[in-house]
Design a protein around this motif. Structure first.
Motif, PDB file in Angstrom:
ATOM      1  N   TYR A 202      28.693  47.532  43.083  1.00  0.00           N
ATOM      2  CA  TYR A 202      30.021  47.309  43.609  1.00  0.00           C
ATOM      3  C   TYR A 202      30.053  46.910  44.699  1.00  0.00           C
ATOM      4  CZ  TYR A 202      32.320  49.304  39.204  1.00  0.00           C
ATOM      5  OH  TYR A 202      32.682  49.618  37.891  1.00  0.00           O
ATOM      6  N   ARG A 203      29.089  47.424  45.783  1.00  0.00           N
ATOM      7  CA  ARG A 203      29.173  46.929  46.956  1.00  0.00           C
ATOM      8  C   ARG A 203      28.801  45.418  47.023  1.00  0.00           C
ATOM      9  NH1 ARG A 203      24.454  49.796  48.993  1.00  0.00           N
ATOM     10  NH2 ARG A 203      25.646  51.438  48.444  1.00  0.00           N
TER      11      ARG A 203
ATOM     12  N   LYS B  79      29.668  43.233  45.088  1.00  0.00           N
ATOM     13  CA  LYS B  79      30.783  42.578  44.638  1.00  0.00           C
ATOM     14  C   LYS B  79      31.826  42.444  45.535  1.00  0.00           C
ATOM     15  CE  LYS B  79      34.334  42.578  40.951  1.00  0.00           C
ATOM     16  NZ  LYS B  79      35.443  43.405  40.731  1.00  0.00           N
ATOM     17  N   ARG B  80      31.925  43.618  46.271  1.00  0.00           N
ATOM     18  CA  ARG B  80      33.073  43.709  47.395  1.00  0.00           C
ATOM     19  C   ARG B  80      32.778  42.682  48.480  1.00  0.00           C
ATOM     20  NH1 ARG B  80      32.433  49.194  47.079  1.00  0.00           N
ATOM     21  NH2 ARG B  80      31.385  49.256  48.687  1.00  0.00           N
ATOM     22  N   LYS B  81      31.371  42.909  48.739  1.00  0.00           N
ATOM     23  CA  LYS B  81      31.067  41.769  49.728  1.00  0.00           C
ATOM     24  C   LYS B  81      31.054  40.140  49.397  1.00  0.00           C
ATOM     25  CE  LYS B  81      29.978  44.674  52.995  1.00  0.00           C
ATOM     26  NZ  LYS B  81      30.474  44.577  54.593  1.00  0.00           N
TER      27      LYS B  81
ATOM     28  N   TYR C 160      25.141  51.574  40.435  1.00  0.00           N
ATOM     29  CA  TYR C 160      26.410  51.024  40.347  1.00  0.00           C
ATOM     30  C   TYR C 160      26.827  50.848  41.443  1.00  0.00           C
ATOM     31  CZ  TYR C 160      26.838  52.364  35.295  1.00  0.00           C
ATOM     32  OH  TYR C 160      26.691  52.206  33.907  1.00  0.00           O
ATOM     33  N   GLY C 161      26.401  51.829  42.685  1.00  0.00           N
ATOM     34  CA  GLY C 161      26.972  51.580  43.935  1.00  0.00           C
ATOM     35  C   GLY C 161      26.472  50.512  44.717  1.00  0.00           C
ATOM     36  N   GLN C 162      25.151  50.006  44.370  1.00  0.00           N
ATOM     37  CA  GLN C 162      24.663  48.524  44.978  1.00  0.00           C
ATOM     38  C   GLN C 162      25.564  47.529  44.536  1.00  0.00           C
ATOM     39  OE1 GLN C 162      20.806  49.154  44.003  1.00  0.00           O
ATOM     40  NE2 GLN C 162      20.177  48.606  46.141  1.00  0.00           N
TER      41      GLN C 162
END
Lengths: 271, 210
Positions: B23-24, B26-28, B19-21
């Motif tokens: 979301y990261r 997506k943020r980038k 999940y962390g990857q």
């Protein structure tokens, strides 16, 4: 360096703008036109109809800027309305500020009360006062000790601290580590590590609001999720720990799961 | 045609990502906002993705993240054309564009040097098209005429080039913002190519060269 003049307005004066060393408005000064200067300050009721480009920008009285502000260091101690964008290396709000445009800053330090009616991009943000953003909030780090409201999404790398937040969209960060102080909410929360704790103070215990203060959200997704005082519809994670005072409809975990008995979890499934 | 979708859960399992990857990324902006499709299911809201696109994108991110920072990757995947440094010698020398395509472009445009990244894209594009044998030199010239002066459009908006033939006569269209374009039965679509995809391919090659 060329020798620039200063512009001081003490009474009800007005000026047409231009390039100066220092611009100081002490009375009811008005500036019609763009300004470029090293130091811009308003102590009285100043206003400008134009952009302000100042290395140092400071409002101590009450200022209205109808234009964009570009500055290395902008500080608002008094009351200020900026009808335009603010682009600053550092923006400090100790007083009251309303900014109708976008805010771009390396450092954003809110001790007072600011309303930003557009998107905000700030690398390092410290909120000790109140900060309301009507667009999206994008940055690297938000440290909270106050109140944050975001009407769009809030996307950073680190989101931490105590306080209260209400986010209408998604709160996304690698590290979310919060101590909720008052009831908070976010439509969705996603990231790598998500830790929600409940700050307990003597006063809260006495007022017995303990149970009712919760973080409310539809969805939490993270690799490590540890929750206290959280009311959520769905929590998905690799490893999930449900601590005290939670109310969760569904937990889906892939690795490990722990649940404290004084929380309500309607369903927990390993997927 | 219905696009096949994949749920977030299945995607994480299939690609071994967290999940962390996700979301990261997506943020980038490595994964565009509009690929996140929300649907109600019996367990509540779930997020789905266009399967083919997201699988391709994640393969690419995983393959390239060893060498490039996430910000560089974001630049590669940005749908619009950004600033990438290049030199004519390195482009031809590294085989990113062929000398023939380069000369052809210089000839058509009357240039003696590639000035902008937008120029490089055009050379790269006609190089690909000519090489695949899908279009001939006349059509390549037509495409270059079409693109001439339209840099602002394809730099800022997702844009496609459509090359069609009807009764032995070719023509080409520039379509921005991905609206559907329909043709009559006699018209054959020779080639449809998204400038964003071409730019992405080119940018990843250029960054690989650095």
């Amino acid at each position: 360096m060329e020798n620039l003049r200063d512009l001081f307005i003490n009474g009800h004066g007005s000026s047409g703008g231009g390039t100066f060393e220092t611009v100081k408005i002490n009375g009811h000064g008005k500036i019609h036109g763009d300004l470029k200067c090293d130091y811009f300050t308003i102590n009285g009721h100043g206003s400008t109809e134009g952009n302000v480009d100042a290395q140092r920008f400071q409002i101590d009285g009450s200022g209205k800027i109808r234009g964009n502000v570009t500055s290395k260091f902008a500080k608002i101690e008094g009351h200020s309305s900026i009808y335009g964008n603010v682009d600053a290396e550092r923006l400090d709000v100790d007083g009251h500020a309303t900014i109708t445009g976008k805010v771009t800053a390396k450092e954003l330090d809110i001790d007072g009360w600011v309303t930003i009616e557009n998107n905000t991009k700030a690398e390092e943000t410290k909120i000790d006062g109140r900060c309301k953003v009507k667009g999206n909030f994008i940055g690297k780090e938000i440290r909270m000790d106050g109140i944050l409201t975001v009407q769009g999404n809030c996307e950073v790398e680190t989101f931490k601290g105590d306080g209260k937040f209400d986010i209408d969209g998604l709160l996304s960060a690698d590290q979310i580590n919060i101590n909720i102080y008052w009831s908070s909410s976010s439509k969705e929360i996603g990231g790598q590590t998500i830790i929600v704790k409940r700050k307990i103070e003597l006063l809260n215990k006495l007022v017995s609001t303990f149970k009712t203060v919760q973080l409310t959200t539809d969805l939490i997704e993270g690799d490590y999720v540890e929750l206290n005082s959280t009311k959520a519809k769905i929590v998905r994670g690799e490893d999930v720990v449900i601590g005290d005072n939670c109310d969760i409809d569904l937990v889906e975990y892939r690795g490990t799961y722990q649940e404290n008995s004084n929380s309500v979890v309607r369903k927990a499934v390993k997927i | 045609m219905e696009t096949e979708l994949i749920s977030k859960k299945d995607l994480l399992d299939l690609k071994g990502i967290s999940y962390g990857q996700l979301y990261r990324w997506k943020r980038k902006n490595l994964i565009p906002e509009d690929w996140f499709i929300r649907k109600s299911t019996f367990t509540g809201q779930e997020t789905f993705f266009p399967k083919e696109k997201i699988l391709q994108r994640i393969d690419k991110i995983q393959e390239m993240k060893e060498d490039l920072s996430l910000d560089d990757l974001a630049e590669v995947f940005s749908p619009t054309v950004g600033d990438v440094e290049f030199s004519t010698e390195s482009l031809v020398g590294n085989g990113i564009i062929s000398e023939m395509a380069f000369n052809f472009f210089m000839d058509v445009r009357n240039f003696n040097k590639l000035f902008e990244f937008e120029d490089v894209i055009q050379v790269y594009l006609i190089d690909q098209l000519l090489n695949s044998g899908e279009i001939n030199r006349e059509e390549a010239r037509m495409v270059l005429d079409l693109l001439n002066g339209k840099e602002e459009i394809f730099r800022t908006k997702p844009t496609e080039i459509v090359i069609v033939r009807k009764f032995g006569v070719s023509s080409s269209l520039l379509v921005s913002n991905q609206e559907n374009v329909l043709f009559d039965n006699g018209t054959k679509i020779i080639k449809k190519v998204s400038i964003g995809t071409v730019a992405e391919e080119l940018k990843s090659k250029l960054m690989g060269v650095k």
